[in-house]
Scaffold this motif. Structure first.
Motif, PDB file in Angstrom:
ATOM      1  N   SER A 403      31.220  44.246  70.106  1.00 46.72           N
ATOM      2  CA  SER A 403      31.138  43.864  70.399  1.00 46.72           C
ATOM      3  C   SER A 403      30.514  44.352  71.882  1.00 46.72           C
ATOM      4  N   GLY A 404      31.613  44.260  72.554  1.00 49.46           N
ATOM      5  CA  GLY A 404      32.023  44.495  73.691  1.00 49.46           C
ATOM      6  C   GLY A 404      32.767  43.109  74.169  1.00 49.46           C
ATOM      7  N   LEU A 429      33.128  41.400  84.171  1.00 49.26           N
ATOM      8  CA  LEU A 429      33.494  41.810  86.009  1.00 49.26           C
ATOM      9  C   LEU A 429      31.785  42.643  86.018  1.00 49.26           C
ATOM     10  N   LYS A 430      30.577  42.494  86.864  1.00 49.79           N
ATOM     11  CA  LYS A 430      29.898  43.441  86.870  1.00 49.79           C
ATOM     12  C   LYS A 430      29.825  43.775  88.369  1.00 49.79           C
ATOM     13  N   SER A 466      33.455  46.139  81.969  1.00 50.04           N
ATOM     14  CA  SER A 466      32.653  45.711  80.534  1.00 50.04           C
ATOM     15  C   SER A 466      31.538  44.873  81.114  1.00 50.04           C
ATOM     16  N   GLY A 467      30.663  44.617  82.276  1.00 44.37           N
ATOM     17  CA  GLY A 467      29.881  44.731  83.264  1.00 44.37           C
ATOM     18  C   GLY A 467      28.469  44.571  82.688  1.00 44.37           C
ATOM     19  N   HIS A 468      28.842  46.086  82.090  1.00 52.29           N
ATOM     20  CA  HIS A 468      27.081  46.066  81.439  1.00 52.29           C
ATOM     21  C   HIS A 468      26.932  46.188  79.824  1.00 52.29           C
ATOM     22  N   VAL A 496      25.949  39.007  82.610  1.00 54.11           N
ATOM     23  CA  VAL A 496      27.457  38.238  82.220  1.00 54.11           C
ATOM     24  C   VAL A 496      27.667  37.115  81.412  1.00 54.11           C
ATOM     25  N   THR A 497      27.534  37.057  79.841  1.00 54.65           N
ATOM     26  CA  THR A 497      27.444  35.540  79.716  1.00 54.65           C
ATOM     27  C   THR A 497      28.666  35.464  78.802  1.00 54.65           C
TER      28      THR A 497
END
Length: 634
Positions: A403-404, A429-430, A466-468, A496-497
């Motif tokens: 999933s990420g 971190l976006k 993995s910010g997107h 970013v939840t």
């Protein structure tokens, strides 16, 4: 001849590779099929907060950590849904926003309740400065006087209990909450998870504190130079050098607005469990002995699974580990794997007596591509008391392995059909500069270097890890596999939840969600499922220790529907399970055929176990679980 042989061999090899590749292709469905399945769901998005004045995008940290302060600043957003005003719906939100390190109470958007000014919870009269930052908020009536108190936990200090002095139906106000230490004197802890349950079966709630960085480490103090405790994990897969996890038993004083007596019972945790880098905790009575067993989701090391053999006043937790067979990768053995545990939830499927245990992990493609975990029962709960783990790992078969960069995970029935969906928080971190090569390099390097901050690469504002990614909304099909329907539902935002909190905000019998985002605005997703069946929402309460008609949530109680003509359902009331997302203290049961026969089990305030049967109609009900073992629908 030799050439022909080589060509034939090559052709055979290519054919075998192609065949194996075909076998490893994940099943998928067409866009039309996705849209059709998504038609059972719909959500309306509302803003939960706005950007505060002077909003930050990262924190000040100790000098040794400055070059990767983006990494250190990656947690701190949390949310809880609660019924603070006695409105019989999840009309209030406790929100933690790292942009200004605030903990606030506010009216839930869409609740239709009277609005009130945002209330900030500050630990007035207690040590508190810029080296401390809130991480989460857990509602819990620890003085058992009928109104909800709030436990707030931090990096930089031990948790604080905000005792509610206003009464169960009052409009929230800052002056109605008084701050009290849970630990005397205050300690320097860095807490990333806090959960509540009656661990010893005494009848009162206890507190599990999951700590991260070593005790005493002033991670957020820009003047803490040269602190030898300022170390990172000693291993990516086997680290045991974190701050110590704690268990605080509570005993209410029997008087309203008076904090309970906290007793440290942390010695009940085995050493390797106490020193794990804990990110989430999940309680569930799996063995059927009336006290909750414990799953700890740990970053950088084995997760922990503890069978609870406690009796009132005597806490006894026994660690268990799954056994590896010929087809199970080492990293997927329950409580003995090396994947990162980031969140945990429980979901009961097809009338099973035991739940499937779902654990979040880092699963970003072409990066740290581990696996989410789904431990599916293959035995009985009684096996746990015999020292055997009745679970096997099946995330890939269920379609939820990837999933990420995932954090909190929640199981809830959003269309009232009796089957849970799964929601998962993703993102780290976006930014606009990918730093995955640097992270992969240190992750693959020598474990002996990891604990030294100076060995870590730079992660700062503008960097991306993995910010997107989008938060999956997993829906279970008739074949048992899950499909992510977030995109066709229009809720696949690049947030970013960190966490979800689930409850019925508007009182319509459909479950809504608060979405806590890191370094950006948080959201409320109001459930607008078009053709959902009715549901019964139960607020299970019992008499509280303060007397005078005080009623408290019966945390740990269970509800089971197992009757012809009704979907089989089981729920246990542990609202704070997971990572920094706390759901409202309700039991939600699908009622497509009308009145529901329900079996309820609970402990009263003295620790006595009770079980009773009753019938509830669709709608929202408060059910009083009496000390004599009867249940009354109010």
């Amino acid at each position: 001849m030799r050439l022909m042989y080589r060509l034939a061999t090559l052709a055979l090899a290519l054919a075998m590779v192609g065949a194996l590749g075909t076998l490893t292709v994940r099943p998928s469905m067409s866009e039309m099929e996705r849209d059709e399945r998504a038609s059972s769901f719909a959500f309306e998005t509302r803003a939960l907060n706005s950007e505060p004045d002077g909003a930050r995008t990262q924190r000040e940290v100790a000098p040794d950590l400055e070059h990767f302060e983006g990494w250190i600043s990656a947690v701190g957003a949390g949310a809880a849904l609660l019924d603070l005003r006695g409105l019989d719906r999840s009309a209030d939100v406790c929100l933690v926003d790292p942009r200004d390190d605030s903990v606030t109470l506010r009216n839930a958007p869409g609740s239709s309740a009277d609005d009130y000014p945002v209330v900030e919870l500050l630990p007035e009269g207690l040590p508190y400065d810029r080296t401390m930052a809130p991480m989460g908020c857990v509602p819990a009536d620890l003085d058992e006087d009928g109104d909800l108190d709030l436990l707030v936990y931090y990096w930089g200090r031990s948790p604080v209990l905000f005792v509610n002095t206003a009464g169960p139906e009052a409009t929230p106000a800052a002056e109605s909450f008084t701050a009290h230490e849970t630990v005397e004197p205050m300690q320097t802890w860095n807490t990333t998870a806090l959960n509540i349950a009656d661990l010893d079966g005494s009848g009162s709630l206890d507190v599990l504190v999951g700590n991260y960085f070593p005790d005493g480490a002033r991670v957020l103090d820009p003047e803490a130079a040269g602190d030898s405790r300022m170390e990172m994990q000693q291993s990516m897969g086997l680290a045991t050098n974190s701050g110590r996890n704690r268990i605080l038993l509570t005993e209410p004083e029997g008087a309203a607005d008076t904090p309970p007596v906290f007793t440290d019972a942390s010695t009940a945790l085995p050493e390797h469990v106490a020193n794990a880098w804990t990110l989430a905790a999940g309680f569930q009575d799996l063995s059927g002995n009336g006290v909750p067993d414990l799953y700890l989701a740990n970053d950088f090391g084995n997760d922990s699974f503890l069978v609870n053999r406690s009796t009132p006043g005597e806490l006894r937790l026994e660690p268990l580990k799954g056994e590896r067979d010929m087809v199970t990768p080492k990293s997927q053995v329950m409580a003995n794997g090396s994947y990162k545990g980031m969140g945990v939830t429980y979901t009961y499927t097809d009338g099973a007596d035991l739940p499937t245990i779902v654990v979040s992990n880092i699963t970003t493609p072409y990066a740290l591509h581990e696996s989410n975990l789904a431990f599916v029962p293959d035995g009985d709960g009684a096996d746990l008391l015999e020292g055997t783990v009745p679970y096997s790992e099946s995330a890939e078969e269920l379609g939820i392995a990837r999933s990420g960069w995932a954090w909190d995970v929640k199981a809830a029935d959003f269309d009232n059909d009796g089957t849970d969906e799964l929601v998962q928080a993703t993102g780290f971190l976006k930014g606009d500069r990918t730093r995955w090569p640097e992270l992969q390099e240190i992750a693959m390097g020598n474990d002996q270097l990891l604990k030294y901050p100076q060995a870590w690469p730079r992660f700062s504002e503008g960097d991306d890890l993995s910010g997107h990614e989008t938060n999956p909304f997993w829906v279970r099909g008739e074949d048992g596999r899950y499909t992510d329907l977030a995109a066709p539902l229009g809720i696949a935002e690049y947030d970013v939840t960190r966490a979800f909190a689930v409850g019925d905000v508007d009182g319509d019998g459909l479950l809504d969600m608060a979405v806590a985002n890191q370094w950006q605005n948080s959201r409320m997703l109001l459930n607008r499922a078009p053709d959902a069946d009715p549901a019964a929402i139960l607020r299970l309460v019992r008499p509280g220790a303060a007397g005078d008609g005080a009623l408290v949530a019966a945390v740990g109680a269970s509800a089971r529907v197992d009757a012809p003509g009704h979907p089989p359902q089981t729920e246990q009331l542990f609202p704070a399970n997971g990572h920094v997302g706390v759901s409202d203290s309700i039991v939600h049961l699908a009622a497509p055929a009308g009145a529901l026969p329900v079996t309820l089990s609970w402990r009263d305030g003295e620790g006595t176990r009770h079980t009773t049967d009753l019938v509830v109609e669709p709608g929202t009900h408060t059910i009083l679980l009496e000390d004599d073992g009867t249940a009354v629908v109010r």
